[in-house]
Design a protein around this motif. Structure first.
Motif, mmCIF file in Angstrom:
data_model
loop_
_atom_site.group_PDB
_atom_site.id
_atom_site.type_symbol
_atom_site.label_atom_id
_atom_site.label_comp_id
_atom_site.label_asym_id
_atom_site.label_seq_id
_atom_site.Cartn_x
_atom_site.Cartn_y
_atom_site.Cartn_z
ATOM 1 N N ARG A 203 19.306 -43.976 40.603
ATOM 2 C CA ARG A 203 18.290 -44.075 39.551
ATOM 3 C C ARG A 203 16.903 -43.724 40.062
ATOM 4 O O ARG A 203 15.943 -43.751 39.297
ATOM 5 N N ARG A 204 16.788 -43.447 41.359
ATOM 6 C CA ARG A 204 15.514 -43.162 42.007
ATOM 7 C C ARG A 204 14.563 -44.353 41.922
ATOM 8 O O ARG A 204 13.338 -44.187 41.880
ATOM 9 N N GLN A 205 15.115 -45.536 41.911
ATOM 10 C CA GLN A 205 14.323 -46.764 41.962
ATOM 11 C C GLN A 205 14.221 -47.193 43.428
ATOM 12 O O GLN A 205 14.802 -48.178 43.866
ATOM 13 N N TYR A 206 13.446 -46.437 44.182
ATOM 14 C CA TYR A 206 13.425 -46.618 45.619
ATOM 15 C C TYR A 206 12.790 -47.942 46.026
ATOM 16 O O TYR A 206 13.159 -48.520 47.052
ATOM 17 N N GLY A 207 11.829 -48.414 45.249
ATOM 18 C CA GLY A 207 11.236 -49.703 45.557
ATOM 19 C C GLY A 207 12.252 -50.827 45.450
ATOM 20 O O GLY A 207 12.347 -51.686 46.347
ATOM 21 N N CYS A 208 13.039 -50.824 44.378
ATOM 22 C CA CYS A 208 14.093 -51.828 44.212
ATOM 23 C C CYS A 208 15.141 -51.699 45.308
ATOM 24 O O CYS A 208 15.672 -52.711 45.791
ATOM 25 N N PHE A 209 15.424 -50.456 45.690
ATOM 26 C CA PHE A 209 16.406 -50.225 46.745
ATOM 27 C C PHE A 209 15.950 -50.839 48.068
ATOM 28 O O PHE A 209 16.717 -51.542 48.743
ATOM 29 N N VAL A 210 14.702 -50.622 48.428
ATOM 30 C CA VAL A 210 14.186 -51.159 49.685
ATOM 31 C C VAL A 210 14.173 -52.683 49.643
ATOM 32 O O VAL A 210 14.540 -53.356 50.623
ATOM 33 N N ILE A 211 13.774 -53.264 48.517
ATOM 34 C CA ILE A 211 13.753 -54.727 48.390
ATOM 35 C C ILE A 211 15.166 -55.294 48.510
ATOM 36 O O ILE A 211 15.402 -56.294 49.201
ATOM 37 N N TRP A 212 16.122 -54.648 47.830
ATOM 38 C CA TRP A 212 17.504 -55.120 47.859
ATOM 39 C C TRP A 212 18.077 -55.081 49.281
ATOM 40 O O TRP A 212 18.706 -56.045 49.737
ATOM 41 N N ILE A 213 17.844 -53.977 49.980
ATOM 42 C CA ILE A 213 18.341 -53.865 51.352
ATOM 43 C C ILE A 213 17.608 -54.845 52.263
ATOM 44 O O ILE A 213 18.200 -55.406 53.197
ATOM 45 N N GLY A 214 16.339 -55.080 51.990
ATOM 46 C CA GLY A 214 15.598 -56.063 52.769
ATOM 47 C C GLY A 214 16.182 -57.460 52.625
ATOM 48 O O GLY A 214 16.275 -58.214 53.605
ATOM 49 N N ILE A 215 16.597 -57.808 51.419
ATOM 50 C CA ILE A 215 17.243 -59.106 51.197
ATOM 51 C C ILE A 215 18.571 -59.162 51.938
ATOM 52 O O ILE A 215 18.909 -60.166 52.581
ATOM 53 N N ALA A 216 19.350 -58.072 51.856
ATOM 54 C CA ALA A 216 20.634 -58.036 52.562
ATOM 55 C C ALA A 216 20.442 -58.145 54.070
ATOM 56 O O ALA A 216 21.279 -58.727 54.770
ATOM 57 N N ALA A 217 19.332 -57.594 54.588
ATOM 58 C CA ALA A 217 19.069 -57.642 56.025
ATOM 59 C C ALA A 217 18.818 -59.061 56.511
ATOM 60 O O ALA A 217 18.917 -59.321 57.719
ATOM 61 N N LEU A 218 18.509 -59.979 55.608
ATOM 62 C CA LEU A 218 18.345 -61.383 55.996
ATOM 63 C C LEU A 218 19.680 -62.012 56.393
ATOM 64 O O LEU A 218 19.706 -63.117 56.937
ATOM 65 N N PHE A 219 20.782 -61.286 56.114
ATOM 66 C CA PHE A 219 22.109 -61.784 56.453
ATOM 67 C C PHE A 219 22.778 -60.939 57.535
ATOM 68 O O PHE A 219 23.652 -61.428 58.232
ATOM 69 N N HIS A 220 22.379 -59.670 57.636
ATOM 70 C CA HIS A 220 22.861 -58.821 58.733
ATOM 71 C C HIS A 220 21.908 -57.644 58.877
ATOM 72 O O HIS A 220 21.801 -56.809 57.973
ATOM 73 N N LYS A 221 21.236 -57.568 60.019
ATOM 74 C CA LYS A 221 20.183 -56.566 60.196
ATOM 75 C C LYS A 221 20.707 -55.139 60.222
ATOM 76 O O LYS A 221 19.950 -54.195 59.980
ATOM 77 N N SER A 222 21.977 -54.956 60.521
ATOM 78 C CA SER A 222 22.512 -53.599 60.614
ATOM 79 C C SER A 222 22.449 -52.855 59.288
ATOM 80 O O SER A 222 22.498 -51.620 59.270
#
Length: 298
Positions: A203-222
Motif C-alpha cells: 500500500r506504500r504506507q511506509y511509515g506504518c511499515f516501519v512502526i510495525w517492524i519496530g514493534i516486532a523488533a521488541l520481540f526479536h531484533k532480527s
C-alpha cells in the motif's frame, strides 16, 4: 506423529472447504472463477482486497458487513485458529529449546544479576506481565499467548494477502512452518509479523511499515533486516543492481570477522559460546583438517 498428521489433514481440509465453496459460488453466479473466489469480493463496499490494492482470497478477516459467505469463512478460520493455537498452548516439553525458554522466563521474573538473556525488551515485559498477573511462574500461559498471536498473524496474512488461501495454508502446514513455531517462539512471532507487514509495503504506507517492524523488533531484533529488504524489493531494478549486490556479497565474505564482531554487539551473550567457537574453527581449522583439505592422507 499421527496426531500431527491429523492436525494437518483437518486444518487443510477446512481451508480447502473455504475455497471450494467460494469456487462453487462463483460458478453459479457465472463470474470469472479464480482459486480464491474473487468473484465474490465486495468491491462496492470497499472491503475487497483489490479495493485496497492487495490481491487475496476475499474480504478482511472481520469486515464491517458480514455476508453469509464471509461468515462461513470466519467460522472456518476460527476453527483452524483454535486448533493451531490450542495445540501450541497445550504442548509440554515439545520443542528443542522449550526448557531454555522456561529458564529464560525464570531469569526475567527473578531479576537477578544473571537475568540477562538473549531476549528483547518487549518479550521480557510480556513475560513479566503474565507472571505478575498469574502470581507465579505460569510458563504454560506464556507459551499459549505467544502461540496464539503467532497463529493469528500467520492466518490473517495468508488469508488476506495470498492469491489462493488453501494452497498457501497447505504449504504452511506441510513444509513444517507451523510445527517449527514450537521451537523458536520469538523468531516465528517476528516472522509472522514480517509476513503481515508486507501489506503496508504494497500500500506504500511506509511509515506504518516501519512502526510495525519496530514493534516486532521488541520481540526479536532480527526482524529489522526486512526494512531494507522489503523496500529494496519494491524498487524498479536496474542492470547495475545485480553487480552491486555481488560486490556487497563479496565484501561480506572477505570481512567475516568484523561482521561477526558487529553481530556480537547486538547479541553479546553469544560471545564465547559454541556459535563463536564454531566460527573460529571455520576460520582456523585444526592441523589435521588442513592436512586432509590438501588432498593427502596420513
Amino acid at each position: 506423529m499421527v496426531f500431527y498428521f491429523l492436525i494437518t489433514a483437518v486444518t487443510i481440509a477446512l481451508a480447502g472447504l473455504m475455497d471450494a465453496v467460494w469456487t462453487r459460488s462463483g460458478q453459479e453466479a457465472g463470474g470469472v472463477v479464480r482459486c480464491a473466489g474473487q468473484a465474490a469480493e465486495s468491491a462496492a463496499s470497499g472491503n475487497g482486497r483489490r479495493a485496497r490494492g492487495i490481491p487475496s482470497s476475499g474480504g478482511g478477516l472481520f469486515p464491517a458487513g458480514v455476508s453469509r459467505r464471509r461468515a462461513f469463512d470466519i467460522v472456518c478460520l476460527a476453527a483452524i485458529f483454535l486448533i493451531l493455537a490450542g495445540v501450541s498452548a497445550l504442548r509440554l516439553e515439545v520443542g528443542n529449546d522449550y526448557g531454555k525458554y522456561v529458564e529464560n522466563f525464570h531469569e526475567i521474573w527473578a531479576g537477578t544479576d544473571q537475568a540477562y538473556v538473549v531476549t528483547e525488551a518487549g518479550f521480557n515485559f510480556v513475560v513479566w506481565l503474565i507472571y505478575t498477573i498469574s502470581g507465579y511462574e505460569n510458563y504454560l500461559l506464556v507459551f499459549a499467548v505467544f502461540g496464539a498471536v503467532t497463529a493469528f498473524l500467520f492466518l490473517k496474512a495468508l488469508y488476506e494477502q495470498s492469491e489462493c488461501f488453501w494452497q498457501s495454508f497447505a504449504m504452511f502446514m506441510l513444509l513444517g512452518v507451523y510445527f517449527r513455531t514450537f521451537t523458536t517462539v520469538r523468531y516465528y512471532l517476528a516472522l509472522a509479523a514480517a509476513l503481515y507487514g508486507i501489506r503496508f509495503v504494497l500500500r506504500r504506507q511506509y511509515g506504518c511499515f516501519v512502526i510495525w517492524i519496530g514493534i516486532a523488533a521488541l520481540f526479536h531484533k532480527s526482524v529489522l533486516m526486512v526494512l531494507p529488504l522489503y523496500l529494496l524489493a519494491v524498487l524498479p531494478w536496474k542492470k547495475w543492481i545485480a553487480p552491486a549486490l555481488t560486490v556487497i556479497g563479496g565484501i561480506g565474505f572477505v570481512f567475516q570477522r568484523p561482521l561477526l564482531n558487529l553481530a556480537l554487539t547486538w547479541y553479546p551473550t553469544y560471545r564465547d559460546t559454541g556459535y563463536r567457537s564454531e566460527s573460529e574453527c571455520v576460520r582456523n581449522p585444526p592441523v589435521r583438517a588442513r592436512f586432509y583439505a590438501g588432498g593427502s592422507g596420513w
